[in-house]
Design a protein around this motif. Structure first.
Motif, PDB file in Angstrom:
ATOM      1  N   ALA A  10       9.812  -1.175  -7.470  1.00 26.81           N
ATOM      2  CA  ALA A  10       9.582  -1.297  -6.030  1.00 26.81           C
ATOM      3  C   ALA A  10      10.137  -2.606  -5.483  1.00 26.81           C
ATOM      4  O   ALA A  10      10.778  -2.634  -4.422  1.00 26.81           O
ATOM      5  CB  ALA A  10       8.085  -1.189  -5.733  1.00 26.81           C
ATOM      6  N   SER A 135       5.644  -1.272  -0.338  1.00 24.45           N
ATOM      7  CA  SER A 135       6.306  -0.924  -1.605  1.00 24.45           C
ATOM      8  C   SER A 135       5.390  -1.208  -2.783  1.00 24.45           C
ATOM      9  O   SER A 135       5.296  -0.410  -3.728  1.00 24.45           O
ATOM     10  CB  SER A 135       7.614  -1.698  -1.743  1.00 24.45           C
ATOM     11  N   LEU A 178      12.008   4.323  -6.379  1.00 26.79           N
ATOM     12  CA  LEU A 178      11.522   3.088  -5.768  1.00 26.79           C
ATOM     13  C   LEU A 178      12.609   2.019  -5.708  1.00 26.79           C
ATOM     14  O   LEU A 178      12.764   1.336  -4.695  1.00 26.79           O
ATOM     15  CB  LEU A 178      10.313   2.565  -6.549  1.00 26.79           C
ATOM     16  N   ARG A 181      15.162   3.018  -3.204  1.00 27.73           N
ATOM     17  CA  ARG A 181      14.558   3.299  -1.906  1.00 27.73           C
ATOM     18  C   ARG A 181      14.898   4.713  -1.435  1.00 27.73           C
ATOM     19  O   ARG A 181      15.250   4.941  -0.279  1.00 27.73           O
ATOM     20  CB  ARG A 181      14.979   2.247  -0.878  1.00 27.73           C
TER      21      ARG A 181
END
Length: 341
Positions: A10, A135, A178, A181
Motif C-alpha cells: 500500500a 491505503s 495495492l 493502485r
C-alpha cells in the motif's frame, strides 16, 4: 505478517520505498536483551530487537554506514500511552538505538490516542494525508480478512499446505493491486476463487479456540508466542484470533465513550460544559460515521473474498445516561460524607 506485507504494498503504491521486517525470532530476542533495559516483557525485547537486528544486517551484510542508515531509513510501528510494553516503546527504542550505535534513527509510532507521532530522530519524511491513512487502512482490513479465512480453512484442508499455498497467491494478488493502485475488486475475486479451490473436509469435529490476551503476543506468528496458532492447529483445533479491525473499532468506541462522559460535566475544562473549544455533537457524529465506514469497508471486502458470517464487535448502549451516572456518584459521595466514613 500478512498485514505487514500488504502495508508494504500500500505504501509503495503511494511512492514510498518500503520494506517489511521479518517476523521477530529468537535472534531478535537476543538483540533486544543485549541493547534493551532489564526486566522488560518479551514483546518489547522481540520488537525492539527485531529492528536492531535488521539495522545490523544493513550495516554488516550490505555494507551501509550507520550515518547512511540513519539518513535514509525510518521505522513505523504502533504505540500507546499504557503502562506496559506499548507505553515504553519510545524509551526502549531510543535507548536500544543509541546503545547499538544508531542514535538519531527515526521511529514513528501509531499512537493509540494521538495518531501518528515521531518518537526519535529528525524530520518525519512522510506525507500524512487522506491517501496515506486510507491505503494503510485497506491493507489492515485485507490482512484481517485473509487471516480469518485461513484460520477457517486450514484445520479442515485435505492436502496439507494447500491453504498456505493459496494464501500466498492471494497475498501476491492484493499486493500487486495495492502497490499499483489498481481496483481491488478483481483481486478480491481472484482470492475468493483461490481459497474456494482448497479441498476441505468439514465432517471433522474440531474445537474452536479463541486466542486472547496481550496484543502483540496474541497476533505474532513466530517465536514470540511459541508459534501458538500453528501449535493449536496441529493439536486439532480451529483457531480464532482477534482482528486488528476490532482494535480500531475499540479506539472509536473509547472516543465516543469519553466524549459522552465529558460533554455534560459543567465548568470542566474551563468551560460551561466539558470539552472547551470542541464540538461534542460534531465529534460524536464523526465517530459514528467512522464506525459505519470501517464496518462497511470490512464487510464489503470480506463478502467479496468469501468470508461470510463474520461478526465484528458492536457498541451496546448503556442503560444509564452520562448525567444520571454523574448524579448517582455525587449522591453516593454526599451520603458517605454525611455518615462520617
Amino acid at each position: 505478517m500478512a498485514h505487514d506485507y500488504l502495508i508494504e504494498g500500500a505504501l509503495q503504491g503511494l511512492g514510498y520505498r518500503v520494506e517489511h521486517l521479518d517476523c521477530p525470532d529468537n535472534e531478535s530476542l537476543r538483540y533486544g536483551k543485549e541493547f534493551g533495559n532489564r526486566g522488560q516483557c518479551n514483546p518489547t525485547y522481540f520488537t525492539v530487537g527485531n529492528l536492531i537486528k535488521h539495522l545490523q544486517y544493513l550495516h554488516e551484510a550490505e555494507g551501509k554506514s550507520k550515518e547512511e542508515i540513519i539518513r535514509n531509513y525510518l521505522f513505523i510501528t504502533s504505540g500507546s500511552c499504557g503502562p506496559c510494553r506499548f507505553g515504553t516503546y519510545v524509551t526502549e527504542y531510543r535507548k536500544a538505538l543509541r546503545d547499538a550505535g544508531f542514535d538519531g534513527f527515526r521511529v514513528l509510532l501509531f499512537q493509540q490516542t494521538d495518531g501518528l507521532k515521531q518518537a526519535t530522530g529528525g524530520e518525519c519524511a512522510l506525507k500524512l494525508n487522506t491517501s496515506f491513512f486510507l491505503s494503510f487502512l485497506k491493507a489492515v482490513l485485507l490482512g484481517d480478512i485473509l487471516n480469518a479465512l485461513a484460520y477457517r480453512i486450514r484445520p479442515y484442508e485435505v492436502a496439507a499446505g494447500s491453504t498456505d499455498a493459496a494464501l500466498e497467491r492471494c497475498k501476491q494478488y492484493l499486493y500487486e493491486a495495492l502497490s499499483r493502485r489498481k481496483r481491488l475488486r478483481p483481486a478480491l475475486i481472484r482470492c475468493r476463487k483461490e481459497l474456494q479451490a482448497v479441498q476441505v473436509d468439514r465432517t471433522q469435529v474440531k474445537p474452536k479456540v479463541s486466542i486472547i490476551g496481550e496484543f502483540w503476543a496474541m497476533t505474532t506468528e513466530g517465536d514470540g508466542n511459541y508459534q501458538l496458532q500453528r501449535f493449536l492447529e496441529t493439536e486439532g483445533a480451529e483457531v480464532e484470533v482477534q482482528s486488528v479491525t476490532a482494535w480500531i473499532l475499540f479506539l472509536i468506541w473509547s472516543g465516543r465513550f469519553d466524549t459522552l462522559r465529558r460533554m455534560n460535566l459543567r465548568e470542566a475544562d474551563s468551560g460551561k460544559y466539558g470539552l472547551k473549544g470542541k464540538n461534542p455533537a460534531l465529534r460524536l457524529r464523526m465517530l459514528w460515521l467512522a464506525d459505519r465506514i470501517l464496518r462497511g469497508m470490512f464487510q464489503r471486502y470480506a463478502k467479496t473474498m468469501g468470508l461470510y458470517h463474520y461478526h465484528l464487535p458492536i457498541w451496546k448502549k448503556s442503560r444509564v445516561s452520562p448525567m444520571s451516572t454523574t448524579t448517582t456518584i455525587c449522591a453516593a459521595e454526599k451520603a458517605i460524607w454525611k455518615s462520617g466514613n
